[in-house]
Design a protein around this motif. Sequence first.
Motif, PDB file in Angstrom:
ATOM      1  N   CYS A 230     -34.494  24.005 -23.176  1.00 25.36           N
ATOM      2  CA  CYS A 230     -33.341  23.254 -22.657  1.00 25.36           C
ATOM      3  C   CYS A 230     -32.303  24.215 -22.076  1.00 25.36           C
ATOM      4  O   CYS A 230     -32.223  25.383 -22.457  1.00 25.36           O
ATOM      5  CB  CYS A 230     -32.700  22.428 -23.761  1.00 25.36           C
ATOM      6  N   ARG A 231     -31.521  23.670 -21.171  1.00 27.47           N
ATOM      7  CA  ARG A 231     -30.458  24.437 -20.521  1.00 27.47           C
ATOM      8  C   ARG A 231     -29.111  23.907 -21.007  1.00 27.47           C
ATOM      9  O   ARG A 231     -28.935  22.700 -21.199  1.00 27.47           O
ATOM     10  CB  ARG A 231     -30.542  24.346 -19.002  1.00 27.47           C
ATOM     11  N   TYR A 232     -28.138  24.830 -21.154  1.00 25.70           N
ATOM     12  CA  TYR A 232     -26.846  24.485 -21.728  1.00 25.70           C
ATOM     13  C   TYR A 232     -25.719  25.023 -20.856  1.00 25.70           C
ATOM     14  O   TYR A 232     -25.867  26.032 -20.167  1.00 25.70           O
ATOM     15  CB  TYR A 232     -26.730  25.055 -23.145  1.00 25.70           C
ATOM     16  N   ARG A 233     -24.581  24.313 -20.934  1.00 23.41           N
ATOM     17  CA  ARG A 233     -23.379  24.764 -20.224  1.00 23.41           C
ATOM     18  C   ARG A 233     -22.231  24.816 -21.223  1.00 23.41           C
ATOM     19  O   ARG A 233     -21.891  23.821 -21.868  1.00 23.41           O
ATOM     20  CB  ARG A 233     -23.014  23.823 -19.077  1.00 23.41           C
ATOM     21  N   PHE A 252      -9.386  42.158 -19.834  1.00 25.27           N
ATOM     22  CA  PHE A 252     -10.837  42.027 -19.866  1.00 25.27           C
ATOM     23  C   PHE A 252     -11.294  41.350 -21.155  1.00 25.27           C
ATOM     24  O   PHE A 252     -10.780  41.607 -22.241  1.00 25.27           O
ATOM     25  CB  PHE A 252     -11.499  43.392 -19.721  1.00 25.27           C
ATOM     26  N   PHE A 253     -12.291  40.492 -21.017  1.00 21.34           N
ATOM     27  CA  PHE A 253     -12.883  39.766 -22.137  1.00 21.34           C
ATOM     28  C   PHE A 253     -14.311  39.406 -21.764  1.00 21.34           C
ATOM     29  O   PHE A 253     -14.746  39.571 -20.622  1.00 21.34           O
ATOM     30  CB  PHE A 253     -12.093  38.482 -22.420  1.00 21.34           C
ATOM     31  N   ARG A 254     -15.042  38.900 -22.736  1.00 25.55           N
ATOM     32  CA  ARG A 254     -16.351  38.326 -22.433  1.00 25.55           C
ATOM     33  C   ARG A 254     -16.698  37.262 -23.467  1.00 25.55           C
ATOM     34  O   ARG A 254     -16.220  37.294 -24.603  1.00 25.55           O
ATOM     35  CB  ARG A 254     -17.441  39.393 -22.368  1.00 25.55           C
ATOM     36  N   VAL A 255     -17.505  36.318 -23.039  1.00 24.47           N
ATOM     37  CA  VAL A 255     -17.993  35.232 -23.879  1.00 24.47           C
ATOM     38  C   VAL A 255     -19.505  35.231 -23.735  1.00 24.47           C
ATOM     39  O   VAL A 255     -20.023  35.056 -22.631  1.00 24.47           O
ATOM     40  CB  VAL A 255     -17.400  33.877 -23.446  1.00 24.47           C
ATOM     41  N   PHE A 256     -20.211  35.469 -24.835  1.00 23.14           N
ATOM     42  CA  PHE A 256     -21.667  35.530 -24.727  1.00 23.14           C
ATOM     43  C   PHE A 256     -22.304  34.880 -25.945  1.00 23.14           C
ATOM     44  O   PHE A 256     -21.649  34.617 -26.961  1.00 23.14           O
ATOM     45  CB  PHE A 256     -22.151  36.968 -24.549  1.00 23.14           C
ATOM     46  N   THR A 257     -23.589  34.610 -25.827  1.00 22.88           N
ATOM     47  CA  THR A 257     -24.307  33.895 -26.872  1.00 22.88           C
ATOM     48  C   THR A 257     -25.521  34.693 -27.303  1.00 22.88           C
ATOM     49  O   THR A 257     -25.981  35.600 -26.617  1.00 22.88           O
ATOM     50  CB  THR A 257     -24.762  32.517 -26.375  1.00 22.88           C
ATOM     51  N   GLY A 258     -26.052  34.337 -28.460  1.00 21.56           N
ATOM     52  CA  GLY A 258     -27.289  34.908 -28.963  1.00 21.56           C
ATOM     53  C   GLY A 258     -27.852  33.958 -30.000  1.00 21.56           C
ATOM     54  O   GLY A 258     -27.260  32.920 -30.311  1.00 21.56           O
ATOM     55  N   TRP A 259     -29.005  34.301 -30.537  1.00 19.39           N
ATOM     56  CA  TRP A 259     -29.649  33.452 -31.538  1.00 19.39           C
ATOM     57  C   TRP A 259     -29.920  34.283 -32.785  1.00 19.39           C
ATOM     58  O   TRP A 259     -30.453  35.402 -32.694  1.00 19.39           O
ATOM     59  CB  TRP A 259     -30.945  32.858 -30.995  1.00 19.39           C
ATOM     60  N   ASP A 260     -29.568  33.747 -33.938  1.00 18.65           N
ATOM     61  CA  ASP A 260     -29.695  34.472 -35.200  1.00 18.65           C
ATOM     62  C   ASP A 260     -31.153  34.734 -35.562  1.00 18.65           C
ATOM     63  O   ASP A 260     -32.075  34.151 -34.994  1.00 18.65           O
ATOM     64  CB  ASP A 260     -29.012  33.682 -36.324  1.00 18.65           C
ATOM     65  N   HIS A 261     -31.289  35.587 -36.525  1.00 19.65           N
ATOM     66  CA  HIS A 261     -32.606  35.988 -37.011  1.00 19.65           C
ATOM     67  C   HIS A 261     -33.394  34.771 -37.508  1.00 19.65           C
ATOM     68  O   HIS A 261     -32.854  33.898 -38.175  1.00 19.65           O
ATOM     69  CB  HIS A 261     -32.421  37.002 -38.149  1.00 19.65           C
ATOM     70  N   LEU A 262     -34.683  34.720 -37.157  1.00 18.67           N
ATOM     71  CA  LEU A 262     -35.527  33.596 -37.546  1.00 18.67           C
ATOM     72  C   LEU A 262     -36.832  34.114 -38.138  1.00 18.67           C
ATOM     73  O   LEU A 262     -37.529  34.940 -37.539  1.00 18.67           O
ATOM     74  CB  LEU A 262     -35.832  32.700 -36.342  1.00 18.67           C
ATOM     75  N   LEU A 292     -20.232  29.050 -18.653  1.00 21.06           N
ATOM     76  CA  LEU A 292     -21.383  29.933 -18.864  1.00 21.06           C
ATOM     77  C   LEU A 292     -22.589  29.033 -19.054  1.00 21.06           C
ATOM     78  O   LEU A 292     -22.614  28.195 -19.963  1.00 21.06           O
ATOM     79  CB  LEU A 292     -21.174  30.810 -20.101  1.00 21.06           C
ATOM     80  N   GLU A 293     -23.588  29.180 -18.190  1.00 19.70           N
ATOM     81  CA  GLU A 293     -24.819  28.418 -18.313  1.00 19.70           C
ATOM     82  C   GLU A 293     -25.934  29.331 -18.785  1.00 19.70           C
ATOM     83  O   GLU A 293     -26.021  30.490 -18.360  1.00 19.70           O
ATOM     84  CB  GLU A 293     -25.188  27.754 -16.983  1.00 19.70           C
ATOM     85  N   PHE A 294     -26.793  28.815 -19.655  1.00 19.33           N
ATOM     86  CA  PHE A 294     -27.866  29.637 -20.187  1.00 19.33           C
ATOM     87  C   PHE A 294     -28.997  28.732 -20.671  1.00 19.33           C
ATOM     88  O   PHE A 294     -28.808  27.525 -20.880  1.00 19.33           O
ATOM     89  CB  PHE A 294     -27.367  30.516 -21.339  1.00 19.33           C
TER      90      PHE A 294
END
Length: 989
Positions: A230-233, A252-262, A292-294
Amino acid sequence: MRIPWLGMVAIMSGSAFGANLVNDPGFDQQPGVPGSPWQTRPGHLADWVERAEGGHCARLRSEDAKGTPLWIQNNLPLVGGHDYMCGFSVRAAAGTQYRVYLEWNKQEGGYGRCTNASWRTAQGGWESIRFRFAYPEAMKPPYLVLQLQGVGEVRYADIVVQEAVAEPLKEGSLFSASFETGAPDWEFGGGVQVVNTSPRDGAVCLQVTGKEAGDDPVAIRRGIVTEPGCRYRLTYAVRAAGGSGETTGYQFFRVFTGWDHLVKDGRDFGTVGQQDGLAWQDCFGSWQTRTLEFDHPEKPAGPLFLTLQVRGPGSVCFDALELRQIGKAEPPPPFTLLLDAPHYRDSFYPGEARDTVRGVVRFSRPGVARIRLRLARAQTELVLSDRTGTEIPFAIPAAIGELTAEGFAADRSSLGVVQRKIGEVTETPLGQAVVPRPDGVLLVGKTPFFPIGIWNAPAGDRALAELAAAGLNLIRCDGNAETVARLARFGLFAAPSVPNRVPEDAAARLAWQEKAAGLVRELAPASNVLAYYLVDEPLWNGTPLPPLLAAYEFHRQTDPWHPIWLNAAPRGTVEDLARYNQACDVSGVDIYPVPEGGSHSEMEDRTVASVGKYTVKMLESTAYRKPVWMTLQGFAWKQLFNRQDPESVFPTPEQSRFMAYDAVVHGASGIMYWGTHSIARPEYWDVLLGTIADLASVAGVLAGEPLPPKGYELIGTGLAWCGKRTPEGDFLIVVNESPEPTTLAARVPWAGVQVKALDGPAGQEGTQRLLPLAKGGFRDEFGPYGVRLYTTAATWPRNPVLLKPEPRTEPPEGQSLREAARFLGETESYSGKANWIWFPGTSRVEGSACVFRRTITLAAVPKEAWLIATADDELALRINGQVVVEGNQWSRAQRLSVAQFLQAGANLIAVSAKDSGKPPAGFLCDLRIVQADGTELVVLSDGAWRVAEKPAEGWDTPTFFDAAWPQAEIVAPYGQGPWQNRLLLVPAL
C-alpha cells in the motif's frame, strides 16, 4: 529553565495519558529510608536534595570512573501486553553519562528483558526525556532504575510511567496528531516539548529545538500499523521557531519513516529504513503544509515509526500530522516517453511539420526486452536486446490521437503502458502567439525573445519607466487586467498569475472553472501577456500535485497560445521536480547564493557558480524539453528582515553579471530577479540595473539558436561556454566558474584577423576589446568568475522591439527606484505585540471582508496617542467618525499621532477591511495612549474587538449596540502567519 514533565502533563485538559504508576514520582519522601519506594545499594553516593523550582529531587554522585550508582523502585503494577511511556526530568553537566531503564523477569523464573538500556549523554541543564516500551505478558512486575556512569553527578525528578493512550484519530486517517492532549504516544530526548503557540488545528504544537551545531534532537512516534503493498501520504504543518544559525534564517529539519524490527515465524526480517524522507528540508517562520508519500516495503516489516528531527542550532514547530492510505503501491513502468516532435504541449501548431511523431524511450530500470508503439493505424517496435544506453529514439507516422507504448519482458509479459495524447491547435490566438522553440527560447509571433524580468512591479510609474529604460522587458504580476495594461504603457510584458488549485467538490469546481476561464479570456487578448504564472515552489511548500495538474490542463485548453510558468525552490530531487514540471510549460528555480557559503543552495557548491548547476538540474527535470527561466538574487538576505542592517550583503556587479551569464551558458532561456521590493540602499539598484542593461544589450544573442559545436574547441581550467547563432553572426559566451584566474585557448571556424571580446554592456565605452585571430585561434585571460562574449559579427543584437511604450508629454509620477530605496532604508520594523485578527472562520476565504469596533473610555483628553494600523489588503480606520488611516499595502504603516481625534469619555474606533489579494486576510492595530495622569493605555488588535461580516446601519456610530457581534478571531500573533515580521513603519512623506 527546566520544564517539569509531570507538571506539563497535569495541566493539559483531557490528557490521553493513563495514571502514573510510579510511587513518589516527585521525591516528596526522602529516598533510601525505611518505607520509601526508592532504594539504593549500600555505599552508593545517593541522596535527597532541594531544587530551586521547589520540591526535591534524587541525586546520584560518583568519584569512581567505573562507578554506577543507582536509585531503584521495584514492583511497578504494569499490565502484560500493554504499551507504556516512561518520562523523567534530568539534570547533569554536559557530557555526563546516565540512563533510566526498566527490567523484568519471566514468571517462570527466566530472564525477561530490559528496555532503554543505552547510556545517554547529558546536554547540561534540565532536560525532559521520554521513551515508549511494550511490556510483555507472563512477566513479573518490573523494576525501574535511575543510574549514573563514571565520575560526575546527576539529578532526577518528575518520574512517570504511564500507559500510552493514542490521541483520537481524525476521521479517515490511519494516524493523526494535533498535540491537543499533549504527546501521549511520542518519545523524545532533550529539546522537545509541547508548547502553546500553534495557530493551526488547536492551541498547541510540538517544538523540537537543537541548542547548537551537532545537536539534532528527534521526536518519534511508534506502533503505526501499515499494510504491505500500500501507498501512504503523510501531511503535516511546519514552521521555523527561531534560533537558526543560517544566514538565510531558514531552519533545517526532516520528517522520515521506518519500520521496527520484525521476527515472524522464526524468521528475522530486521528493520526497514525509509529513504524518501531522509534528505534535510528547510522552513521559515510561517506555517507551511508539507507532504511525504511512501510505500510499505515489499518484505514483511514491523510497525511503522515516524521521526521528526531538527538540525541544530535552531527550533522547529510541528502540528496537524495526518497519515492516510492513498491506494496500492504500484511501481511506475520502467520507461517513459519523451517527445521531440511535436515539441510543445504534445500538440502540432500551425506551420509546424507534422508528418512524423518523434522522440525517445527513456529506461529507468532494466528488464525491458522490447517496446511496442502504436498511434492510430501505425505501429512500430523497438527491440532492446542489442541496444545500450538509457534512451532509444523512435519515429512513427503522425496522427491525432493516443500514442501508446507498451513494454515487454523477455518472457513476453507486459511491464506497463505509457500513453501520450497527440493533439493539434487550430484556434486563432486572441493576443500574441507565444510558443517556445525546441531549444526553449520563446517565439513571440515568429520573433525570438529573451525575457529579462523582475517578480514585483514597483508602485510608481517613474520606477517602471526606469526599469524599461534599462532594458527590463517582463514583470510577474497579479492576475489583474488593469495591472497588465499599466505595464503595457511602458512597453513591458506581463506574466500574470492565474488560479492554481482546482477544488475537489463538484460545485466548487464549476465555480472555479467559470471564474478562471473568465480571467484568462480577459487577459489573453492583451498584446503584452507573455506567459501565465501558475505557482511558486510547489514541491517545497508541499502543494498537492493533482489540483495543479488539473489547473494546468484547464488553462492550456482555455488559451493554447500562452505558456504556463512554474517556479521551484532550490530543493528536491530531479525526479520529484519532474513530477511537478508536468504542470507547466516553462520551469525554473530561484537561487540566491550571496553571501557565498549560505544555506540557500542545498548543493555542495554554495558559491555563485551554483547558479549554473541549478540551471542544469532544472533542465534535467524537464528532460531538456521545456524552457527554464532562472530567478536570481535581487536583494540582500539581511535586508529581508531588517532594512537597516549594516551588514547586509548584496551581489557585487561582478557576481551579479556572472550569475546571469552562468545561467545562460548552462541553458537558461530567461532571467528573472526576486527581492527587489526589499532593496533599501540606492547603490544596490545601481548594481542590478547595470546587470539588466548588460543582458539587454546582447539579448538578441541570448535568444539565438544553439551554435553547432563542430569546429569549436575552448580549453581553460574552470571555463564553461555555449555558442549562439543569429542572423548577425555567430557568438560565444564564456564564463570562468572558478574563484581563480584562468586562461582561455580557443579554436574557432571564423574568418578574419580579429575577434571582438565584450566585457560589459555592448555599446558602453571601454567594454569591447579586439583580440588577434591567427590560424583560427585566439587566447584571452579571465579573472575570477569572469564573463566574456566573443564574435566577429559587426553588431551585438538586442531583443527586437515588440512593444512600444505610450508616448508621454510629462515625466512619470512617483518615486524613482533610488528614491524608493533610500526611503525604505529609513524605515524600521514593527516589533509590538499586536495580532492579526479577522471575522471568525473567514480569514482564508478569498475576497472576504469585515468591519470591526472597539470602544475605549478616557478620563480626560490624553497627552499623547500614537497609532499603527494596517490590513491585508484594504483598510479604512475612523476614530470618533474621522478618517485616520486608509491604505492597501499591508507591509507598510505609519506611526501616526492621533491625540487630536480622542476625547474625554467614550471613543469609538471603527474599521472596515477587505481581502483583495491572496488569503489569508488580517487586520492589525497598535494604539498607545499616554493619559492625563501619565499612565499608558495600550490597545492592541486581539479577541476583545467586535466584528461583523457586513456593516449594519449606524455600525460606525457610538450609539450602535454591538454586543451581538462575535469577538474577533486571532488569525496569528504578530511575527507569525504569512506576514511574519515584515511590517515596516515608514516615515511620513
